[in-house]
Design an enzyme around this catalytic site. Structure first.
Site, PDB file in Angstrom:
ATOM      1  N   TYR A  26     -72.818 -12.875 -43.873  1.00  0.00           N
ATOM      2  CA  TYR A  26     -72.864 -13.434 -42.526  1.00  0.00           C
ATOM      3  C   TYR A  26     -73.550 -12.483 -41.568  1.00  0.00           C
ATOM      4  CZ  TYR A  26     -69.124 -10.344 -40.857  1.00  0.00           C
ATOM      5  OH  TYR A  26     -68.400  -9.248 -40.488  1.00  0.00           O
ATOM      6  N   LYS A  85     -72.968  -7.036 -45.781  1.00  0.00           N
ATOM      7  CA  LYS A  85     -72.162  -7.735 -44.764  1.00  0.00           C
ATOM      8  C   LYS A  85     -71.583  -9.021 -45.371  1.00  0.00           C
ATOM      9  CE  LYS A  85     -72.293  -8.766 -39.818  1.00  0.00           C
ATOM     10  NZ  LYS A  85     -71.048  -8.078 -39.494  1.00  0.00           N
ATOM     11  N   GLU A 113     -65.662   4.085 -40.585  1.00  0.00           N
ATOM     12  CA  GLU A 113     -66.015   3.248 -39.423  1.00  0.00           C
ATOM     13  C   GLU A 113     -64.761   2.507 -38.992  1.00  0.00           C
ATOM     14  OE1 GLU A 113     -68.755   0.093 -40.506  1.00  0.00           O
ATOM     15  OE2 GLU A 113     -67.841  -0.100 -42.481  1.00  0.00           O
ATOM     16  N   LEU A 170     -71.006  -0.265 -42.733  1.00  0.00           N
ATOM     17  CA  LEU A 170     -72.006  -1.277 -42.427  1.00  0.00           C
ATOM     18  C   LEU A 170     -73.022  -0.660 -41.462  1.00  0.00           C
ATOM     19  CD1 LEU A 170     -72.739  -4.343 -42.747  1.00  0.00           C
ATOM     20  CD2 LEU A 170     -71.831  -4.568 -40.441  1.00  0.00           C
TER      21      LEU A 170
HETATM   22  N1  PMP Z   1     -68.822  -2.162 -39.126  1.00  0.00           N
HETATM   23  C1  PMP Z   1     -68.196  -3.294 -39.517  1.00  0.00           C
HETATM   24  C2  PMP Z   1     -67.246  -3.220 -40.667  1.00  0.00           C
HETATM   25  C3  PMP Z   1     -68.438  -4.502 -38.862  1.00  0.00           C
HETATM   26  O1  PMP Z   1     -67.822  -5.625 -39.255  1.00  0.00           O
HETATM   27  C4  PMP Z   1     -69.315  -4.522 -37.755  1.00  0.00           C
HETATM   28  C5  PMP Z   1     -69.578  -5.789 -36.987  1.00  0.00           C
HETATM   29  N2  PMP Z   1     -69.963  -6.843 -37.773  1.00  0.00           N
HETATM   30  C6  PMP Z   1     -69.959  -3.337 -37.377  1.00  0.00           C
HETATM   31  C7  PMP Z   1     -69.683  -2.167 -38.087  1.00  0.00           C
HETATM   32  C8  PMP Z   1     -70.939  -3.297 -36.238  1.00  0.00           C
HETATM   33  O2  PMP Z   1     -72.123  -3.939 -36.595  1.00  0.00           O
HETATM   34  P1  PMP Z   1     -73.062  -4.624 -35.478  1.00  0.00           P
HETATM   35  O3  PMP Z   1     -73.381  -3.574 -34.505  1.00  0.00           O
HETATM   36  O4  PMP Z   1     -74.235  -5.082 -36.248  1.00  0.00           O
HETATM   37  O5  PMP Z   1     -72.268  -5.730 -34.872  1.00  0.00           O
END
Ligand code: PMP
Length: 303
Positions: free
Chosen positions: A33, A147, A180, A205
């Protein structure tokens, strides 16, 4: 106004939108996603999100439901039909519908769902107030760079954070290093003014907001290190913050029971926030101008 979702080739009313019970997303969380911010009616950082989507698909040996140009058109149409100016766009692809069996189906047809809803960026009060995080063991798999819609450990961590009165849970690996947040990337600023965030390997991610903030840091001439940081180092940091598409950039003022930066958002966090905000508002202005130009063309050239 009723919401509209795109489901496998059709625009349908959101409350009637559904997928088959044999969809592999439903059965196995076999899907990926993206979540994009929408500003001024346009997706923010669309190409970075679509790059990451393609990478996630490719790591899972999944075909995209459609090529980029028609996909971009569907995203815009969903935004348009839902009359979203500022908001959130969600897109999901799964390995389609097949009799429940673990191996990939011989003829998999990727499912695609797209939704959009209005939302506002976190208000300035949130920025000033900051947030608290708790820490938890990172119990996720070893490919957090993909993701996937398989988010159960993330859901459990976020729930535990909420029950503890915190905004987020920072996940800690077996060696005591922060990976994270459950749905955000984690950052610290050391007492010597170095900005640190974990390198984009397989344990986090690669956030699109993370990329934007890294660029903002380079533009600001801030010393930057992409490396793992220990929880002890985080608790000893001068500043801490988190980033994501929906949270944007939020100061972290407490990690577990340790107050960070005297409990106030730090100067560097503030600088990065404003630099990044400037980039977003440029994006918004550009897209608004584009829309205004389009409107002007369509009124002067009625067909
Ligand atoms: N880490 C994880 C585990 C996430 O789910 C997200 C958000 N989807 C992020 C980091 C941040 O990613 P982004 O800046 O692309 O929203």
């Amino acid at each position: 106004m009723s919401r509209v979702a795109y489901v496998n080739g059709r625009y349908v009313s959101h409350h009637q939108a559904s997928v088959h019970i044999d969809d592999r997303g439903y059965q196995f969380a076999d899907g990926v996603y993206e979540v994009m911010a929408v500003l001024g009616g346009q997706p923010v950082d669309e190409e970075s999100h679509l790059d990451r989507l393609e990478r996630s698909l490719s790591e899972l040996h999944m075909q995209s439901a459609m090529a980029r140009p028609p996909l971009r058109a569907v995203l815009r149409e969903v935004i348009r039909r839902n009359r979203v100016r500022d908001g959130i766009l969600y897109l999901q692809m799964t390995r389609g519908v097949a009799r429940r069996d673990h191996p990939f189906p011989a003829k998999a047809v990727t499912s695609l769902v797209v939704t959009a809803r209005p939302a506002t960026l976190p208000p300035p009060e949130t920025l000033r107030a900051g947030v608290h995080v708790i820490t938890l063991p990172d119990i996720r798999w070893k490919r957090c760079d993909i993701k996937t819609i398989s988010l159960l450990p993330n859901v459990l961590a976020k729930q535990q954070a909420r029950e503890a009165g915190a905004f987020e849970a920072w996940l800690v690996d077996e060696d005591g290093f922060v990976t994270e947040g459950s749905a955000t990337n984690a950052w610290i600023v050391t007492k010597t003014g170095v900005l640190v965030t974990r390198d984009a390997g397989q344990s986090i991610l690669g956030g699109v907001t993370r990329l934007g903030v890294l660029q903002a840091a380079r533009d600001e001439g801030i010393t930057l290190e992409e490396r793992p940081f220990h929880l002890k180092e985080a608790k000893d940091a001068a500043e801490a913050f988190l980033t994501s598409t929906t949270s944007f950039l939020l100061p972290v003022l407490k990690i577990d029971d340790t107050v960070i930066g005297g409990g106030k958002p730090g100067k560097l966090t503030d600088r990065l926030f404003h630099r990044y905000l400037k980039k977003l508002s440029t994006n918004k202005k550009r897209s608004t101008n584009k829309n205004e130009k389009k409107a002007a063309i369509s009124t002067s050239n009625p067909v």
